[in-house]
Design an enzyme around this catalytic site. Structure first.
Site, PDB file in Angstrom:
ATOM      1  N   ASP A  62       0.891  -1.148  -0.068  1.00 11.70           N
ATOM      2  CA  ASP A  62      -0.142   0.137   0.021  1.00 11.70           C
ATOM      3  C   ASP A  62       1.061   1.546   0.305  1.00 11.70           C
ATOM      4  O   ASP A  62       2.310   1.035   0.561  1.00 11.70           O
ATOM      5  CB  ASP A  62      -1.044   0.022   1.220  1.00 11.70           C
ATOM      6  CG  ASP A  62      -0.500  -0.762   3.031  1.00 11.70           C
ATOM      7  OD1 ASP A  62       0.742  -0.338   2.351  1.00 11.70           O
ATOM      8  OD2 ASP A  62      -0.809  -1.189   3.829  1.00 11.70           O
ATOM      9  N   ASN A 131      -7.615  -2.621  14.441  1.00  7.86           N
ATOM     10  CA  ASN A 131      -8.781  -2.769  13.956  1.00  7.86           C
ATOM     11  C   ASN A 131      -9.068  -3.554  12.723  1.00  7.86           C
ATOM     12  O   ASN A 131     -10.106  -3.941  12.219  1.00  7.86           O
ATOM     13  CB  ASN A 131      -9.470  -1.408  13.030  1.00  7.86           C
ATOM     14  CG  ASN A 131      -8.728  -1.306  12.246  1.00  7.86           C
ATOM     15  OD1 ASN A 131      -7.971  -1.919  11.559  1.00  7.86           O
ATOM     16  ND2 ASN A 131      -9.373   0.010  11.315  1.00  7.86           N
ATOM     17  N   HIS A 133      -7.144  -4.916  10.159  1.00  5.85           N
ATOM     18  CA  HIS A 133      -7.038  -4.372   8.601  1.00  5.85           C
ATOM     19  C   HIS A 133      -5.275  -5.438   8.083  1.00  5.85           C
ATOM     20  O   HIS A 133      -4.911  -4.829   8.845  1.00  5.85           O
ATOM     21  CB  HIS A 133      -7.031  -3.001   7.656  1.00  5.85           C
ATOM     22  CG  HIS A 133      -6.035  -1.624   8.232  1.00  5.85           C
ATOM     23  ND1 HIS A 133      -5.663  -0.423   9.228  1.00  5.85           N
ATOM     24  CD2 HIS A 133      -4.098  -2.083   8.432  1.00  5.85           C
ATOM     25  CE1 HIS A 133      -4.353  -0.079   9.876  1.00  5.85           C
ATOM     26  NE2 HIS A 133      -3.952  -0.553   8.806  1.00  5.85           N
ATOM     27  N   GLU A 138      -9.593  -2.497   4.872  1.00  3.81           N
ATOM     28  CA  GLU A 138     -10.224  -1.448   6.174  1.00  3.81           C
ATOM     29  C   GLU A 138     -11.290  -2.811   6.688  1.00  3.81           C
ATOM     30  O   GLU A 138     -11.895  -2.978   5.576  1.00  3.81           O
ATOM     31  CB  GLU A 138     -11.247  -0.216   6.256  1.00  3.81           C
ATOM     32  CG  GLU A 138      -9.189   0.296   6.271  1.00  3.81           C
ATOM     33  CD  GLU A 138      -8.478   0.775   7.023  1.00  3.81           C
ATOM     34  OE1 GLU A 138      -8.635   0.149   8.052  1.00  3.81           O
ATOM     35  OE2 GLU A 138      -8.159   2.261   7.817  1.00  3.81           O
TER      36      GLU A 138
HETATM   37  C1  GLP Z   1      -0.229   0.305   8.670  1.00  6.53           C
HETATM   38  C2  GLP Z   1      -0.227  -0.521   7.202  1.00  6.53           C
HETATM   39  C3  GLP Z   1      -0.176  -1.634   7.066  1.00  6.53           C
HETATM   40  C4  GLP Z   1      -0.101  -1.594   8.813  1.00  6.53           C
HETATM   41  C5  GLP Z   1      -0.227  -1.958   9.691  1.00  6.53           C
HETATM   42  C6  GLP Z   1       0.482  -2.244  11.349  1.00  6.53           C
HETATM   43  O1  GLP Z   1      -1.598   1.008   8.595  1.00  6.53           O
HETATM   44  N1  GLP Z   1      -0.688  -0.311   5.693  1.00  6.53           N
HETATM   45  O2  GLP Z   1       0.531  -2.496   6.153  1.00  6.53           O
HETATM   46  O3  GLP Z   1       0.316  -3.715   8.761  1.00  6.53           O
HETATM   47  O4  GLP Z   1      -0.803  -0.253  10.091  1.00  6.53           O
HETATM   48  O5  GLP Z   1       0.811  -1.099  11.638  1.00  6.53           O
HETATM   49  P1  GLP Z   1       2.665  -1.368  12.556  1.00  6.53           P
HETATM   50  O6  GLP Z   1       3.126  -2.371  11.940  1.00  6.53           O
HETATM   51  O7  GLP Z   1       3.296   0.304  12.579  1.00  6.53           O
HETATM   52  O8  GLP Z   1       1.257  -1.687  13.795  1.00  6.53           O
END
Ligand code: GLP
Length: 236
Positions: A62, A131, A133, A138
């Protein structure tokens, strides 16, 4: 795994094994705090000559919409700074959705075509949002199969504001790989670290399968490895 360090080393070893067994692997890559340690370990393995990325192709999950790739908050910058500049993945084999795309629909379509053209993803690395995702798919009553533009939820904007100076700076939209590319990956490696992820990891493993918590759909995937540290694991 006891610690984040051990989790990161094990995840890097998993990815390196994939590349050693199939040097021209197609990797699906994630950003966020969770895989940072894994990228560091992979860089160390590369520097020691234990793994060679020259035939590897990558597709990131993403990117925020509206951010230039040189913006330190963009996922392009993150990937370059934390990984790409340190290893030998050829620039033309690295793919990240373009956050500044003028024709968004075409950009999404071309991203899927490029993934198809590369033969699909061999190993998809995933983190997970609080959440549920994955990528930026989402929670919703329906999910999209293809790469698409996403309106980020308030939960995600708030959760990700920890990486920005203030809430207002967090982009409201992103481009995300769709659920089909993730579910069609031949292998999935899901990583989670820290106590804040314990509930979502419990749901991922044993919760009801629902589009309202996209990570639960991985229960339908035939080859998922979940690696968590001690703090993310107490409810398992
Ligand atoms: C972001 C990314 C995800 C990621 C998630 C968790 O929103 N789009 O790909 O897995 O958040 O992030 P973190 O590893 O910083 O908790």
């Amino acid at each position: 795994m006891d610690t984040y360090q051990k989790l990161s080393l094990k995840a890097a070893t998993f990815v390196a094994s994939q590349i050693i067994l199939k040097p021209d692997s197609v990797l699906g890559l994630a950003t966020g705090a969770t895989p940072l340690g894994m990228y560091r370990q992979l860089v160390t393995m590369y520097e020691k000559g234990l793994v060679d990325f020259k035939e590897v192709t990558t597709f990131n999950l993403d990117e925020y919409l509206g951010l230039d790739e040189k913006d330190p908050q963009s996922y392009s910058y993150y990937m370059h700074y934390n990984f790409f500049q340190h290893v030998n993945i050829e620039p033309q084999k690295r793919h990240i959705p373009r956050g500044q795309a003028e024709n968004r629909e075409r950009t999404c379509r071309e991203y899927d075509e490029a993934m198809d053209g590369a033969g699909g993803i061999d190993l998809q690395i995933l983190g997970v949002g609080l959440n549920g995702h994955i990528g930026f798919n989402e929670p919703d009553c329906k999910l999209q199969t293809a790469t698409h533009v996403v309106q980020l939820t308030q939960d995600t904007i708030k959760a990700n504001s920890r990486y920005f100076e203030c809430l207002e700076q967090v982009p409201r939209q992103a481009i995300s790989m769709g659920m089909a590319s993730i579910m069609q990956a031949r292998k999935v490696l899901l990583l989670a670290s820290g106590a804040s992820k314990k509930e979502v990891i419990q749901q991922a493993v044993g919760g009801e399968i629902t589009t309202e918590c996209p990570v639960t759909l991985l229960q339908l995937h035939p080859d998922v490895t979940i690696m968590v540290d001690k703090e993310a694991a107490p409810l398992l």
